[in-house]
Design an enzyme around this catalytic site. Sequence first.
Site, PDB file in Angstrom:
ATOM      1  N   ASP A  96      43.429  14.608  67.188  1.00 34.56           N
ATOM      2  CA  ASP A  96      42.485  13.923  68.064  1.00 34.56           C
ATOM      3  C   ASP A  96      41.074  13.931  67.480  1.00 34.56           C
ATOM      4  OD1 ASP A  96      44.567  13.604  69.811  1.00 34.56           O
ATOM      5  OD2 ASP A  96      43.631  14.661  71.487  1.00 34.56           O
ATOM      6  N   HIS A 147      42.094   6.864  71.851  1.00 39.29           N
ATOM      7  CA  HIS A 147      41.587   8.093  72.467  1.00 39.29           C
ATOM      8  C   HIS A 147      40.306   7.823  73.263  1.00 39.29           C
ATOM      9  CE1 HIS A 147      41.763  12.313  73.134  1.00 39.29           C
ATOM     10  NE2 HIS A 147      40.753  12.660  72.344  1.00 39.29           N
ATOM     11  N   HIS A 151      35.036   9.106  74.567  1.00 42.30           N
ATOM     12  CA  HIS A 151      35.608  10.434  74.848  1.00 42.30           C
ATOM     13  C   HIS A 151      35.140  10.956  76.206  1.00 42.30           C
ATOM     14  CE1 HIS A 151      37.138  14.538  74.015  1.00 42.30           C
ATOM     15  NE2 HIS A 151      37.913  13.911  73.130  1.00 42.30           N
ATOM     16  N   HIS A 241      43.036  18.809  65.823  1.00 37.82           N
ATOM     17  CA  HIS A 241      41.867  17.935  65.769  1.00 37.82           C
ATOM     18  C   HIS A 241      41.461  17.685  64.323  1.00 37.82           C
ATOM     19  CE1 HIS A 241      41.715  19.511  69.895  1.00 37.82           C
ATOM     20  NE2 HIS A 241      41.073  18.389  70.196  1.00 37.82           N
TER      21      HIS A 241
END
Length: 275
Positions: A96, A147, A151, A241
């Site tokens: 991510d 995503h 965010h 990540h």
Amino acid sequence: MADSEAHSTDNGSAAPDSRRRRTRQGRTRAARCPTPSDDPSRRVMAPFPCSGTAPTAPMRGNIDHHRHHCRPPEREPTDGRRLHRPRRRSVALTFDDGPDPQAAPRLLEVLRKHHVRAVLCLWGDHVREHPEVVREIVRDGHEPGNHSLHHDDMSAWTPERIRADLKQTGALIHQAASGAPVRWFRAPYGSWGRSPEVAAGLDMRPLGRRLAVGDREPPGTDELVRRLREGTTPGAVVLLHDGGGDRRQTVEAVDRIIPEFRAAGRRFDMPARRA
């Protein structure tokens, strides 16, 4: 003539109508899945799964086949954290918060060295800033995921607001890497709200995770390897990540854990996409 068209028995006489009816019934019975009362030695034509589809190649009509091939389809869970797990004995790596211009190329080099594909869930603002990294991700055979644009926590958003955000993010990904399919969506912070149904309406599947390694605040490479080793179960979707900070420890941990898992008989796969 009628007599010459009739089916014949061994002695040349015409076969009775009841035999033809039994033949037709036999074909009907052969087209369904076996039940516990069926003769285990009978070879059947069984659809897979039991949904009225055309029969596949002949299979042995025993109880094991019935239990394995003819069970009803599983219902999609509503909890986004448990969606789309890979097949048994495999592991799916997902990342991510990228693309990060420093971490992502190093991560891609490690994945390329080990011949592993992954899903990289892309933050829209970073996609706008680093489209060349998105192109490298797609060129290496990885799958980009949506995503969100900034965010943000979407848990209290309306479907209309979520849809607008996801469409903007998807447009940025397509602009960076023309023709790249975006099949996955993962909500920031795991705060799903109404986003799974909105993503489904945009032909994306909510991508959950079984293991969140906790690498946002780097705890050390050895600790990350330990968490991966002890926390990764068969069929797991692993969340790591590749953006949002210094990801050198994450990249090093992935480089170490892939050969270890393979030596233990595990393989790496993409998350499963159930219909």
